[in-house]
Motif scaffolding. Sequence first.
Motif, short mmCIF file in Angstrom:
data_model
loop_
_atom_site.label_atom_id
_atom_site.label_comp_id
_atom_site.label_asym_id
_atom_site.label_seq_id
_atom_site.Cartn_x
_atom_site.Cartn_y
_atom_site.Cartn_z
N LEU A 44 0.82 -1.21 0.00
CA LEU A 44 0.00 0.00 0.00
C LEU A 44 0.86 1.26 0.00
CD1 LEU A 44 -2.87 -1.12 2.40
CD2 LEU A 44 -2.94 -0.91 -0.10
N TYR A 45 2.04 1.21 0.57
CA TYR A 45 2.95 2.37 0.48
C TYR A 45 3.30 2.64 -0.98
CZ TYR A 45 3.88 2.25 5.55
OH TYR A 45 3.77 2.28 6.91
N ASN A 47 1.35 1.55 -3.63
CA ASN A 47 0.16 1.71 -4.46
C ASN A 47 -1.09 1.73 -3.58
OD1 ASN A 47 -1.47 1.90 -6.70
ND2 ASN A 47 -1.31 -0.25 -7.26
N ASP A 48 -1.28 2.83 -2.87
CA ASP A 48 -2.43 2.96 -1.97
C ASP A 48 -3.72 2.86 -2.77
OD1 ASP A 48 -3.44 3.26 0.58
OD2 ASP A 48 -3.42 5.45 0.52
N LEU A 55 -4.16 -7.23 -3.97
CA LEU A 55 -3.28 -7.61 -2.86
C LEU A 55 -3.08 -9.12 -2.82
CD1 LEU A 55 -4.63 -5.19 -0.13
CD2 LEU A 55 -2.29 -5.21 -1.03
N VAL A 79 -5.33 0.63 8.24
CA VAL A 79 -5.90 0.70 6.90
C VAL A 79 -7.42 0.82 7.00
CG1 VAL A 79 -4.04 -0.71 5.89
CG2 VAL A 79 -6.19 -1.80 6.53
N ARG A 92 -11.57 -1.17 -2.08
CA ARG A 92 -10.19 -0.68 -2.16
C ARG A 92 -9.67 -0.49 -0.75
NH1 ARG A 92 -8.28 0.01 -6.94
NH2 ARG A 92 -9.68 0.24 -8.70
N ILE A 93 -8.38 -0.76 -0.59
CA ILE A 93 -7.75 -0.67 0.71
C ILE A 93 -6.82 0.53 0.73
CG2 ILE A 93 -6.44 -1.92 2.47
CD1 ILE A 93 -9.13 -3.26 1.49
N TYR A 94 -7.02 1.39 1.70
CA TYR A 94 -6.22 2.61 1.83
C TYR A 94 -5.55 2.65 3.19
CZ TYR A 94 -8.77 4.34 -2.23
OH TYR A 94 -9.31 4.47 -3.49
N LEU A 95 -4.37 3.22 3.22
CA LEU A 95 -3.70 3.48 4.49
C LEU A 95 -4.42 4.62 5.21
CD1 LEU A 95 -0.07 3.40 3.14
CD2 LEU A 95 -1.01 1.80 4.82
#
Length: 141
Positions: A44-45, A47-48, A55, A79, A92-95
């Motif tokens: 994620l760093y 490609n957030d 993934l 996240v 979608r997964i975001y930090l």
Amino acid sequence: MTISIENHAGYLIQQISHRLEQLYNKNLANEGLSISHARVIYLLYQNDGMTQSELQQDLFIKASSVTKLIDVLVARGLVKREACHDDARIKRIYLTNEGRKKEEKLCEIRENTEANLLNSLSENERKELICMLKSIKIQIL
């Protein structure tokens, strides 16, 4: 004629991989994470906003395993899941801000662990090793 297992590349790679995972887990313990959690965060760093499916493909693990990893990271506030604007079924997964704050420390742990792993190799040997490993990875994927 029997050849010693210690002379098989696959065996050596597996042994190194297993020991490296143990070292990462030891070094990540103070952050309350395992290498499995850190791998998600590292991706994620870069490609957030990746989907859970992306993934899963990058980590070479089952969908249920990705779900469990993300559940833990969501519970720890690192996240968040968001429905895709085009298709609400896709998450979608975001930090989070907390997840982003860990970047420097997690990258430091990754770099130190790898430096310790490769400290007996010269810079040229390290570059050659990385090149060979990438070549092998391409061949088996």
